[in-house]
Design a protein around this motif. Sequence first.
Motif, PDB file in Angstrom:
ATOM      1  N   LYS A   7      63.682   8.704  29.871  1.00 22.94           N
ATOM      2  CA  LYS A   7      64.521   7.882  30.750  1.00 22.94           C
ATOM      3  C   LYS A   7      64.692   6.506  30.121  1.00 22.94           C
ATOM      4  O   LYS A   7      63.699   5.881  29.702  1.00 22.94           O
ATOM      5  N   GLY A 151      66.176   1.166  41.267  1.00 27.75           N
ATOM      6  CA  GLY A 151      65.143   1.716  40.388  1.00 27.75           C
ATOM      7  C   GLY A 151      65.083   3.235  40.430  1.00 27.75           C
ATOM      8  O   GLY A 151      64.176   3.855  39.867  1.00 27.75           O
ATOM      9  N   ASP A 154      64.224   6.235  37.691  1.00 29.55           N
ATOM     10  CA  ASP A 154      62.851   6.676  37.392  1.00 29.55           C
ATOM     11  C   ASP A 154      62.573   7.978  38.140  1.00 29.55           C
ATOM     12  O   ASP A 154      61.978   8.918  37.604  1.00 29.55           O
ATOM     13  N   LYS A 209      57.762  -3.814  39.956  1.00 26.29           N
ATOM     14  CA  LYS A 209      58.999  -3.044  39.908  1.00 26.29           C
ATOM     15  C   LYS A 209      59.144  -2.215  38.634  1.00 26.29           C
ATOM     16  O   LYS A 209      60.206  -1.696  38.347  1.00 26.29           O
ATOM     17  N   ILE A 210      58.066  -2.074  37.887  1.00 25.33           N
ATOM     18  CA  ILE A 210      58.152  -1.324  36.637  1.00 25.33           C
ATOM     19  C   ILE A 210      58.515   0.147  36.865  1.00 25.33           C
ATOM     20  O   ILE A 210      59.258   0.729  36.084  1.00 25.33           O
TER      21      ILE A 210
END
Length: 408
Positions: A7, A151, A154, A209-210
């Motif tokens: 990704k 996000g 992911d 927020k990784i």
Amino acid sequence: MALYVHKYGGTSVGTAERIKHVAEKVKKARDQGDDIVVVVSAMSGETNRMTALAKEMQSSPSLREMDVLLSTGEQVTISLLCMALEGLGCPARSYTGGQVKILTDSSHSKARILNIDSDKINKELEMGKVVVVAGFQGVDEHGCITTLGRGGSDTTAVALAAALKADECQIYTDVDGVYTTDPRVEPNAKRLSRITFEEMLEMASLGSKILQIRSVEFAGKYNVPLRVLSTFEEGEGTLITYEEAGMESVLISGIAFNRDEAKLTIAGVPDEPGVATQILGPIAGANIEIDMIIQNIAGDDKTDFTFTVHRNDYEKASSILQNTCDELGAREVVGDDKIVKVSLVGVGMRSHAGIANTMFEALGKEGINIRMISTSEIKISVVVDEKYLELAVRTLHDVFELNEEKSD
Ligand code: ADP
Ligand code: ASP
Ligand code: MG
């Protein structure tokens, strides 16, 4: 032969040059003889740019139309990446979420994946192609486009890895792994070579927020080996694993923070059964999520009730609470939307007392007032004034000896 899901996030595909760089990486991986499925985000800034455009049309556009709009960002990158791959002589096919049938529920803007039909992808892989899938999107049972929340690419990657039984899901981004805290706030933060699903889930839920929270939940539930690595540098990155017997159990793995918080207090409410639900019922009824809650006895059979909400919900929650205040004959409503939550996370906390005290002492020494506290088995969170965020994170990082050892 192995199967990998890669990704690449927004920064990794942010320019034409970077998309070409990603194509080279993907080709290199495939040339080693493995099957590669790639998930990409929109080019960096695109999702925000489109959101701002939408706001020019209508102050709160319908979530259905927002999904139709925002899903186009990822459609741009899948096609560009396939062109770049073909340009390198690497056969590739792009698919939107709807085309590979990432079936979701119908909650626009935060849809959940229900099922993935892996047939089409498997057929393409058998024909020797790299399959490039748009992140962040799916389709509901009525054929409407949905998106999975910020996000969300992911989660697309992990869900595909689970459906395809991939050997590893590799999240390539602009940092070379998961750090003890956001390296943008603490430059001495250290890369972790491993972190447990449990800790990663706490870090994500508490504001790091990784990785999107749901991607970690999904990986834990379906046992997907998950790794975070850099798009731009070689390295092992961070492996997210189950806790293993004999694994060195560190006390604190990391520090997470959340800048999106606001707190509200209703003071002088009658201290009687049923009051908590009278206060929180209307807030929940307005679809506002509540995070921390505290109640303290103020004397005279009265109590003060404080809770935190997302900053975007602050105004709405304030006016609902003001109504409740009038109905209950409470004294007043006070609020503060300049607060943040800072949390320590670590499975080692389970077997160690005194961590909370060390934390509070360190913050006290710096003159940082703690406004709220909440604990669970593997985390301690405090709410502090926004202006102390950096100081609090760096102080705790130092006190718990998380800093990168300097070789001088
Ligand atoms: P992408 O666009 O690739 O999805 P994100 O911006 O969503 O990338 O996530 C990467 C960012 O996460 C990093 O640039 C970093 O600032 C931030 N971050 C927050 N907490 C951490 C952490 N504990 N370790 C590493 N990065 C973190
Ligand atoms: N493009 C979406 C976002 O900016 C999804 C993602 O990047 O994961 O949030
Ligand atoms: Mg991201």
